[in-house]
Design a protein around this motif. Sequence first.
Motif, PDB file in Angstrom:
ATOM      1  N   HIS A 149       0.858  -1.188   0.000  1.00 51.61           N
ATOM      2  CA  HIS A 149       0.000   0.000   0.000  1.00 51.61           C
ATOM      3  C   HIS A 149       0.892   1.235   0.000  1.00 51.61           C
ATOM      4  O   HIS A 149       1.751   1.382   0.872  1.00 51.61           O
ATOM      5  CB  HIS A 149      -0.891   0.024   1.248  1.00 51.61           C
ATOM      6  CG  HIS A 149      -1.934  -1.038   1.237  1.00 51.61           C
ATOM      7  ND1 HIS A 149      -1.714  -2.305   1.725  1.00 51.61           N
ATOM      8  CD2 HIS A 149      -3.213  -1.022   0.779  1.00 51.61           C
ATOM      9  CE1 HIS A 149      -2.806  -3.023   1.577  1.00 51.61           C
ATOM     10  NE2 HIS A 149      -3.732  -2.275   1.002  1.00 51.61           N
ATOM     11  N   ILE A 150       0.720   2.126  -0.953  1.00 57.48           N
ATOM     12  CA  ILE A 150       1.500   3.363  -1.004  1.00 57.48           C
ATOM     13  C   ILE A 150       1.150   4.215   0.211  1.00 57.48           C
ATOM     14  O   ILE A 150       2.024   4.679   0.943  1.00 57.48           O
ATOM     15  CB  ILE A 150       1.242   4.110  -2.328  1.00 57.48           C
ATOM     16  CG1 ILE A 150       1.696   3.243  -3.504  1.00 57.48           C
ATOM     17  CG2 ILE A 150       1.944   5.470  -2.315  1.00 57.48           C
ATOM     18  CD1 ILE A 150       1.224   3.715  -4.858  1.00 57.48           C
ATOM     19  N   ILE A 151      -0.136   4.440   0.428  1.00 54.28           N
ATOM     20  CA  ILE A 151      -0.594   5.073   1.670  1.00 54.28           C
ATOM     21  C   ILE A 151      -1.128   3.936   2.532  1.00 54.28           C
ATOM     22  O   ILE A 151      -2.095   3.261   2.160  1.00 54.28           O
ATOM     23  CB  ILE A 151      -1.703   6.109   1.402  1.00 54.28           C
ATOM     24  CG1 ILE A 151      -1.186   7.210   0.475  1.00 54.28           C
ATOM     25  CG2 ILE A 151      -2.217   6.694   2.721  1.00 54.28           C
ATOM     26  CD1 ILE A 151      -2.256   8.158  -0.010  1.00 54.28           C
ATOM     27  N   PRO A 152      -0.502   3.674   3.692  1.00 53.64           N
ATOM     28  CA  PRO A 152      -0.920   2.545   4.529  1.00 53.64           C
ATOM     29  C   PRO A 152      -2.398   2.633   4.928  1.00 53.64           C
ATOM     30  O   PRO A 152      -2.949   3.726   5.070  1.00 53.64           O
ATOM     31  CB  PRO A 152      -0.025   2.667   5.768  1.00 53.64           C
ATOM     32  CG  PRO A 152       1.162   3.449   5.306  1.00 53.64           C
ATOM     33  CD  PRO A 152       0.647   4.393   4.260  1.00 53.64           C
ATOM     34  N   ILE A 153      -3.008   1.473   5.109  1.00 48.97           N
ATOM     35  CA  ILE A 153      -4.405   1.396   5.534  1.00 48.97           C
ATOM     36  C   ILE A 153      -4.597   2.194   6.829  1.00 48.97           C
ATOM     37  O   ILE A 153      -5.574   2.910   6.994  1.00 48.97           O
ATOM     38  CB  ILE A 153      -4.827  -0.077   5.752  1.00 48.97           C
ATOM     39  CG1 ILE A 153      -4.757  -0.859   4.444  1.00 48.97           C
ATOM     40  CG2 ILE A 153      -6.202  -0.182   6.395  1.00 48.97           C
ATOM     41  CD1 ILE A 153      -5.812  -0.547   3.431  1.00 48.97           C
TER      42      ILE A 153
END
Length: 195
Positions: free
Chosen positions: A125-129
């Motif tokens: 994930h590029i932006i973490p969950i």
Amino acid sequence: MAKDPLKLGARRKLRAFFEANVGRIVTTKELSRIAGIYDYQRRIREVRSIDGLQILSHNDREHLKPGEYLLETLEPRPVIARGISDKLRRQILERNGFTCQVCGAGAGEVSGCEFGRKCRLQIDHIIPISQGGTDEEYNLRAVCIWYNKDKANLKVPTSRDAISAMAMIRRQPRDVQQKVYEFLARKFGELPRKK
């Protein structure tokens, strides 16, 4: 959908066997016997992806032969989000040219994320969950497991242009890749190969 108790049993047996043999190289013959099923390789993948055990193979360590596995530590790695379907995972890998979007290494090549290890790709994930990211395609990329193992919810900037160009070149036939290499060698001169 109900889980097949035989498959759950085989995964549990394999996990217990690996945990009892930490630091020892085990063979496919042993694993097949322990699992008691033909498709034990899938159960090994599940122990890696669902249980998070860092089971290594010849793709990860040069001293391991095909058919040999090693669990070096009981410390689990973060488990890949289960919201990513196999179909979406394949789409991301194809879109990224089966190339780590951080170091540029292709699957099975020497990883640039961890010296001396072979690149084994997973979806990141590029932006973490935890920071509001989603399992949408635009927020996913292929990376070496060696990059992702220590990332721990950090958002890291990437150079998308160079990585995208390398991924596009990797998808080309060998003769096209050779022409690109010759062009770059003429332009910049030959660089010594990294050992």
